[in-house]
Each structure stands twice: as structure tokens, then as C-alpha cells.
Design an enzyme around this catalytic site. Structure first.
Site, PDB file in Angstrom:
ATOM      1  N   GLN A 144      -7.209  -5.466   7.206  1.00 39.90           N
ATOM      2  CA  GLN A 144      -6.582  -4.441   8.057  1.00 39.90           C
ATOM      3  C   GLN A 144      -5.299  -5.045   8.605  1.00 39.90           C
ATOM      4  O   GLN A 144      -5.184  -6.267   8.726  1.00 39.90           O
ATOM      5  CB  GLN A 144      -7.562  -4.081   9.194  1.00 39.90           C
ATOM      6  CG  GLN A 144      -7.079  -3.042  10.164  1.00 39.90           C
ATOM      7  CD  GLN A 144      -6.787  -1.708   9.488  1.00 39.90           C
ATOM      8  OE1 GLN A 144      -5.765  -1.596   8.801  1.00 39.90           O
ATOM      9  NE2 GLN A 144      -7.640  -0.736   9.673  1.00 39.90           N
ATOM     10  N   ALA A 184     -19.744   0.087   2.601  1.00 35.67           N
ATOM     11  CA  ALA A 184     -18.944  -0.240   1.427  1.00 35.67           C
ATOM     12  C   ALA A 184     -19.727  -1.172   0.505  1.00 35.67           C
ATOM     13  O   ALA A 184     -19.640  -1.083  -0.723  1.00 35.67           O
ATOM     14  CB  ALA A 184     -17.634  -0.898   1.874  1.00 35.67           C
ATOM     15  N   GLU A 225       0.846  -1.199   0.000  1.00 36.29           N
ATOM     16  CA  GLU A 225       0.000   0.000   0.000  1.00 36.29           C
ATOM     17  C   GLU A 225       0.877   1.242   0.000  1.00 36.29           C
ATOM     18  O   GLU A 225       1.850   1.310   0.745  1.00 36.29           O
ATOM     19  CB  GLU A 225      -0.903   0.005   1.238  1.00 36.29           C
ATOM     20  CG  GLU A 225      -1.807   1.225   1.291  1.00 36.29           C
ATOM     21  CD  GLU A 225      -2.790   1.167   2.445  1.00 36.29           C
ATOM     22  OE1 GLU A 225      -3.632   0.248   2.479  1.00 36.29           O
ATOM     23  OE2 GLU A 225      -2.718   2.055   3.316  1.00 36.29           O
TER      24      GLU A 225
HETATM   25  P1  FAD Z   1     -17.916  -1.037   5.917  1.00 37.26           P
HETATM   26  O1  FAD Z   1     -17.667  -2.270   5.150  1.00 37.26           O
HETATM   27  O2  FAD Z   1     -19.115  -0.227   5.545  1.00 37.26           O
HETATM   28  O3  FAD Z   1     -17.978  -1.463   7.464  1.00 37.26           O
HETATM   29  C1  FAD Z   1     -18.129  -0.487   8.484  1.00 37.26           C
HETATM   30  C2  FAD Z   1     -18.958  -1.091   9.625  1.00 37.26           C
HETATM   31  O4  FAD Z   1     -20.283  -1.368   9.170  1.00 37.26           O
HETATM   32  C3  FAD Z   1     -18.416  -2.421  10.170  1.00 37.26           C
HETATM   33  O5  FAD Z   1     -18.607  -2.436  11.557  1.00 37.26           O
HETATM   34  C4  FAD Z   1     -19.270  -3.479   9.476  1.00 37.26           C
HETATM   35  O6  FAD Z   1     -19.434  -4.643  10.297  1.00 37.26           O
HETATM   36  C5  FAD Z   1     -20.599  -2.760   9.268  1.00 37.26           C
HETATM   37  N1  FAD Z   1     -21.225  -3.136   7.992  1.00 37.26           N
HETATM   38  C6  FAD Z   1     -20.600  -3.350   6.797  1.00 37.26           C
HETATM   39  N2  FAD Z   1     -21.507  -3.639   5.837  1.00 37.26           N
HETATM   40  C7  FAD Z   1     -22.731  -3.602   6.436  1.00 37.26           C
HETATM   41  C8  FAD Z   1     -24.051  -3.801   5.947  1.00 37.26           C
HETATM   42  N3  FAD Z   1     -24.297  -4.080   4.651  1.00 37.26           N
HETATM   43  N4  FAD Z   1     -25.081  -3.677   6.834  1.00 37.26           N
HETATM   44  C9  FAD Z   1     -24.850  -3.375   8.131  1.00 37.26           C
HETATM   45  N5  FAD Z   1     -23.612  -3.181   8.651  1.00 37.26           N
HETATM   46  C10 FAD Z   1     -22.563  -3.288   7.801  1.00 37.26           C
HETATM   47  N6  FAD Z   1      -9.785   4.788   4.863  1.00 37.26           N
HETATM   48  C11 FAD Z   1      -9.623   5.895   4.074  1.00 37.26           C
HETATM   49  O7  FAD Z   1     -10.163   6.971   4.381  1.00 37.26           O
HETATM   50  N7  FAD Z   1      -8.874   5.840   2.919  1.00 37.26           N
HETATM   51  C12 FAD Z   1      -8.275   4.689   2.504  1.00 37.26           C
HETATM   52  O8  FAD Z   1      -7.608   4.676   1.458  1.00 37.26           O
HETATM   53  C13 FAD Z   1      -8.414   3.517   3.322  1.00 37.26           C
HETATM   54  N8  FAD Z   1      -7.846   2.339   2.956  1.00 37.26           N
HETATM   55  C14 FAD Z   1      -8.073   1.206   3.697  1.00 37.26           C
HETATM   56  C15 FAD Z   1      -7.561  -0.016   3.243  1.00 37.26           C
HETATM   57  C16 FAD Z   1      -7.770  -1.194   3.957  1.00 37.26           C
HETATM   58  C17 FAD Z   1      -7.227  -2.505   3.429  1.00 37.26           C
HETATM   59  C18 FAD Z   1      -8.511  -1.141   5.180  1.00 37.26           C
HETATM   60  C19 FAD Z   1      -8.742  -2.390   5.988  1.00 37.26           C
HETATM   61  C20 FAD Z   1      -9.033   0.071   5.642  1.00 37.26           C
HETATM   62  C21 FAD Z   1      -8.835   1.257   4.905  1.00 37.26           C
HETATM   63  N9  FAD Z   1      -9.376   2.489   5.301  1.00 37.26           N
HETATM   64  C22 FAD Z   1      -9.205   3.616   4.516  1.00 37.26           C
HETATM   65  C23 FAD Z   1     -10.113   2.595   6.570  1.00 37.26           C
HETATM   66  C24 FAD Z   1     -11.641   2.372   6.387  1.00 37.26           C
HETATM   67  O9  FAD Z   1     -12.190   3.413   5.624  1.00 37.26           O
HETATM   68  C25 FAD Z   1     -12.269   2.312   7.782  1.00 37.26           C
HETATM   69  O10 FAD Z   1     -11.846   1.168   8.445  1.00 37.26           O
HETATM   70  C26 FAD Z   1     -13.790   2.466   7.855  1.00 37.26           C
HETATM   71  O11 FAD Z   1     -14.137   2.673   9.237  1.00 37.26           O
HETATM   72  C27 FAD Z   1     -14.591   1.260   7.390  1.00 37.26           C
HETATM   73  O12 FAD Z   1     -14.535   1.100   6.038  1.00 37.26           O
HETATM   74  P2  FAD Z   1     -15.180  -0.231   5.389  1.00 37.26           P
HETATM   75  O13 FAD Z   1     -15.125  -0.071   3.942  1.00 37.26           O
HETATM   76  O14 FAD Z   1     -14.599  -1.447   5.982  1.00 37.26           O
HETATM   77  O15 FAD Z   1     -16.690  -0.053   5.898  1.00 37.26           O
END
Ligand code: FAD
Length: 288
Positions: free
Chosen positions: A180, A128, A18
């Protein structure tokens, strides 16, 4: 250069790193110069981070296309939906497409400090998975990846809930996953077991961050919420005062994690090397 997902079918282990673009008011050339070193390291892909709400979108696209075009390495561009309307997401994806970027890591992102409750609660994409579903439907030429959390996402009430939500993410179009960062491999293996029980078959790359200073660990834990096992806190206690020794010990800790993961047939290793190709080189030359 095509779909990164296919690499998981053709390679025993996919090796990636990354990197991050400079902030929007900073010159882009020093970052480009630094990242050029990845040409010789030749990872399977580089992922490029994105500020929540698209704060550094211009530089993120420029760095991603530089890597693809000039460094000659495949790119996975992160995209965060939290501050995005559908129109803004369309603009972002259109720009990616114009720059030949067709692999995206679909992330919700964290709520920006200046976002009001009303704005947060009425956003177009709640998770997401909502964005992944939209991209899959409207941009079928894109390959979509998603994030997963061996220590569980901090908002989820428990592991079961988090992995059930991960299933929704994969069912919505995320064809591979990047974890993560974690310091305790057992947490990663437990997550994989839980995924298997739920029938989640998407390949997962394990996120490893080499901790090269005591200060870095503090920042990392605050930002990621990742737990620190005793073996790592002992390493910091022993070497933290001496920069050179700490760097060496931190890299060795990461190498040990990677060796153990490879012995468990992990599908991918994703190094969080923070724009330090020399660290990636050290680790890959030991373990690849
Ligand atoms: P989600 O998948 O939406 O999950 C967030 C929460 O909602 C979790 O608790 C999950 O259990 C819950 N959830 C998920 N889907 C659902 C659903 N359909 N219904 C109900 N609940 C649900 N942040 C940045 O700003 N920029 C970056 O470039 C960046 N890169 C990253 C790269 C990696 C590999 C990782 C692991 C994280 C990165 N992050 C980045 C951080 C990330 O944006 C945060 O961790 C954020 O809090 C969650 O993003 P997510 O896409 O996992 O969210």
C-alpha cells in the site's frame, strides 16, 4: 512476456506503476491513448486495477491486454474476490488467460456498499489468501502477487496480527508483494523487519504515490488509511495553495522517498501515478 516474479531475480530493482481502466460506461480510447506513453518509459510492468465485485471487469481486461499487446509492457492484473463466487472467479481467470494475462494481484477488495450481511458472510473466498490458494491449485500457470500494508491493514488489531496474516498469504501462493502507498519510509522498513523475523522472503515492491495537490492528499488518506508524517503535512502547508509549487514539491517528496528506499536496497518501486505517465517519467528519469 512471462512471469513477473522472475524480474525480481534478474534485476536489482523492479520499477512499476499502477494504472486504472475507465468506468464501464466510459469510452476506453482516451485511456489507451494516455497509457501509450508508457512505451518509451518502459517500466518493468504496469498493474491494472479492478473494481470490487468486478464492476469494470471488461475495461480492466481490455486495458490490460492493450498494454501487453500494443504498449509492449508486462501486465499485472488486479482481481478482487469479495463479490466473487468460485464460478465467477473461474470465468475471470479464463478471460485473463484467453487474453494472455498470466500475472495477477490477488486481492480481497472492500465490501461493496450494496452487499448484504448474508452475502458478505457467506462469500466463497474470505481472504486474498483463500483466493491465492485456489488460483495456485487450479491455475498453476499463473503468477500470483499479494498486497501488504506498511501502516497495517485497517481491520487488523495490530501489526503482529497483520504480518502473521501476510505470511498465510505468501504461503498460499503469493510469490511477490506490492505495498500500500506510504509516506513514511520507516513504516516500510519496520514491516520488512517483521516479515524477515517471520521468515517471509517474497520480494516486496514499495508503493509510492506522488502527491501533486492538497486535495489529492485528503482523498488518498481517506481511501488508504495511510498516515501522514509531519514532513509531508508541512510541505502541504507551505505549497498547498499554489498548484505548480505543490506539484513540484509533491514530486520531490516522492523522489526523496524513492532515493532513500533504493539506498536501503528495496526490491521494487511501484508508483501510484493515476494514469499520469508524465509523472512516472519525471520520477524515473531522476532515480532509475
Ligand atoms: P486480505 O489479505 O484478505 O486482508 C484483509 C484483512 O484480513 C487484513 O486485516 C488481514 O490482516 C486479514 N487477513 C488476511 N488474510 C487472513 C487470513 N488468512 N486469516 C485471517 N485474517 C486474514 N481494491 C480494489 O477494489 N481494486 C484494486 O484494484 C485494488 N488494488 C490494490 C492494490 C494494492 C497494491 C493494495 C495494497 C490494495 C489494493 N486494493 C484494491 C485495496 C484492497 O482491496 C483493500 O485494501 C482490502 O481492504 C484488503 O484487500 P487484501 O487483499 O489486502 O485483503
Amino acid at each position: 512476456m512471462g512471469s513477473i516474479r522472475e524480474k525480481y531475480d534478474t534485476k536489482k530493482t523492479v520499477f512499476s506503476c499502477e494504472v486504472f481502466p475507465p468506468k464501464k460506461d466510459k469510452p476506453i480510447e482516451p485511456t489507451m491513448e494516455k497509457l501509450s506513453a508508457f512505451r518509451d518509459i518502459a517500466p518493468d510492468f504496469l498493474s491494472v486495477t479492478y473494481g470490487a465485485g468486478g464492476s469494470n471487469a471488461g475495461n480492466a481486461v481490455e486495458i490490460a491486454s492493450f498494454i501487453r499487446r500494443d504498449v509492449g509492457v508486462d501486465v499485472l492484473s488486479h482481481i478482487t474476490s469479495v463479490g466473487f463466487s468460485r464460478e465467477k472467479l473461474d470465468d475471470g481467470l479464463q478471460t485473463f488467460r484467453e487474453n494472455g494475462i498470466e500475472n495477477v494481484l490477488a486481492l480481497r477488495g472492500d465490501r461493496p456498499k450494496d452487499m448484504t450481511d448474508d452475502e458478505y458472510n457467506s462469500r466463497d473466498f474470505f481472504h486474498a489468501s483463500d483466493m491465492a490458494e485456489y488460483i495456485q491449485k487450479n491455475y498453476p500457470d499463473f503468477t500470483i502477487a499479494g498486497a501488504c500494508y506498511p501502516d497495517k491493514h485497517f481491520e487488523a488489531s495490530g501489526y503482529d496480527e497483520d504480518i502473521a496474516n501476510l505470511k498465510k498469504k505468501v504461503d498460499s501462493g503469493c510469490s511477490f508483494l506490492i505495498s500500500q502507498l506510504f509516506f513514511d519510509n520507516e513504516k516500510f522498513y519496520r514491516m520488512c523487519d517483521m516479515m524477515e523475523r517471520l521468515g517471509i522472503t517474497a520480494p516486496v515492491s514499495a508503493g509510492i504515490m506522488p502527491i501533486t495537490s492538497a486535495r489529492m492528499l485528503g482523498t488518498t488518506v481517506t481511501l488508504s488509511g495511510t498516515s501522514v508524517p509531519k514532513s509531508l503535512s508541512d510541505t502541504i502547508a507551505k505549497y498547498g495553495e499554489n498548484d505548480e509549487d505543490m506539484k513540484k514539491a509533491g514530486i520531490e517528496y516522492a523522489e526523496d522517498q524513492v532515493r532513500d528506499l533504493l539506498s536501503h536496497d528495496v526490491r521494487g518501486i511501484h508508483l501510484y501515478v493515476m494514469n499520469k505517465p508524465e509523472i512516472a517519467e519525471m520520477i524515473f528519469s531522476e532515480v532509475r
